[in-house]
Design a protein around this motif. Sequence first.
Motif, short mmCIF file in Angstrom:
data_model
loop_
_atom_site.label_atom_id
_atom_site.label_comp_id
_atom_site.label_asym_id
_atom_site.label_seq_id
_atom_site.Cartn_x
_atom_site.Cartn_y
_atom_site.Cartn_z
N THR A 267 0.84 -1.21 0.00
CA THR A 267 0.00 0.00 0.00
C THR A 267 0.87 1.26 0.00
O THR A 267 0.54 2.25 -0.66
N THR A 268 1.99 1.22 0.70
CA THR A 268 2.90 2.37 0.72
C THR A 268 3.47 2.64 -0.66
O THR A 268 3.51 3.79 -1.13
N ARG A 269 3.90 1.59 -1.35
CA ARG A 269 4.46 1.75 -2.69
C ARG A 269 3.40 2.25 -3.67
O ARG A 269 3.69 3.07 -4.55
N LEU A 270 2.20 1.76 -3.56
CA LEU A 270 1.13 2.20 -4.46
C LEU A 270 0.80 3.67 -4.25
O LEU A 270 0.59 4.42 -5.21
N GLU A 271 0.75 4.10 -3.01
CA GLU A 271 0.46 5.50 -2.73
C GLU A 271 1.61 6.39 -3.21
O GLU A 271 1.39 7.48 -3.76
N GLN A 272 2.82 5.92 -3.05
CA GLN A 272 3.98 6.66 -3.54
C GLN A 272 3.94 6.76 -5.07
O GLN A 272 4.26 7.81 -5.64
N ALA A 273 3.54 5.67 -5.73
CA ALA A 273 3.43 5.69 -7.19
C ALA A 273 2.38 6.69 -7.64
O ALA A 273 2.57 7.41 -8.64
N ARG A 274 1.26 6.76 -6.92
CA ARG A 274 0.21 7.72 -7.27
C ARG A 274 0.74 9.15 -7.17
O ARG A 274 0.51 9.99 -8.06
N GLN A 275 1.48 9.45 -6.11
CA GLN A 275 2.05 10.79 -5.95
C GLN A 275 3.03 11.10 -7.08
O GLN A 275 3.02 12.20 -7.63
N LEU A 276 3.85 10.12 -7.43
CA LEU A 276 4.84 10.34 -8.49
C LEU A 276 4.16 10.62 -9.82
O LEU A 276 4.58 11.52 -10.57
N VAL A 277 3.12 9.86 -10.15
CA VAL A 277 2.42 10.07 -11.41
C VAL A 277 1.81 11.47 -11.45
O VAL A 277 1.81 12.13 -12.49
#
Length: 347
Positions: free
Chosen positions: A243-253
């Motif tokens: 979940t942490t990686r997915l949220e980080q990916a959303r911020q990066l996009v």
Amino acid sequence: MTASQRPEPADPGGRNTTDADPIRVSFRRYAGVRTRVLEVGPQPVESADRAPRRVRGKRAAARGHTKPSAPRLVLLHGYCDSADTWRPVLELLAAAGVPAVAVDLPGFGDAQPLRPGPMLPQLDAFAAAVIKEQAVLGTVVLAGNSLGGTMSLRAAENHRLPVAGVVSIAAPGFVDSWLIRTVARYPLPLRMYSALPLPIPRFVVRAVAEQVVPRLLYANATAADAEQVRRFTSLFPDYRSTTTRLEQARQLVEELTDAYRLEEVRIPLLVVVCGKDKLVSAASGRQLHALVPHSRLMVREDWGHCPQLDDPIEISELLNYFATSAARPAKVAARAAIEVSEDTVAG
């Protein structure tokens, strides 16, 4: 040939398993972030501290001496990856005598984590520190895959950085795949996943990752290297980390929507398009090429999102050729500047 005479099998980088590892591993600090560095090529001259060495380098240049002639490749990996993705390429570059370094970016591999707040400015500062260190030793050429491609392009926009050329491989933020667009536009499924009352068991998370990772990163999932897949899936050991990686990916996009000032790119740029890339579409690379008129475009229909894993031999040869050609104008300009400086002193 007897069994005792049979050579050991070569690994994907072309090195026999009995050979000594040509990759030197160290830990350094860039822009306040401690990270792991993989390096090949001639060992740099040691110095008690780096500041005097830089001063000596400047004084030597003023006397008409130039930096080492071989360009230095700086290799940047993508999101949820590490410098190890470049190991097969580094081994081949080492065999060819090409100096190169790959680093774990902040938040990945053995690097310290990113701080709260926007990610790209932190990565920019980190990359700038790496470039400046390597520029003391020779002409720097950047090559980046995925997020590393984004960082390379952003470094090329910064005219204060001593970069002679950039290879951008599958950089996102132009015409991305449905998967990346979904992460950016529809964060609700990610939030629902994060809010599940019972965490998904660890073995389920790992099993899903082992199936998904090869399909996303390789052109042919059945040809994926088991050790590389294990390295990627180790980033998702459990429900919370996922979940942490997915949220980080959303911020990066989200940050990628305003990540580029391509009109500022004036150095040689090679855009590499991968026809079997499931994360960054081929149209994305073609658009980048169109937005930077002086850039060159290379399309490989048989490569996936990480061609350094699909075809390290071709990638190493490509990087070596591009680095040599990109560094040549930089060396000519440096010589001209030295000659002007000497004429001024003589006059």
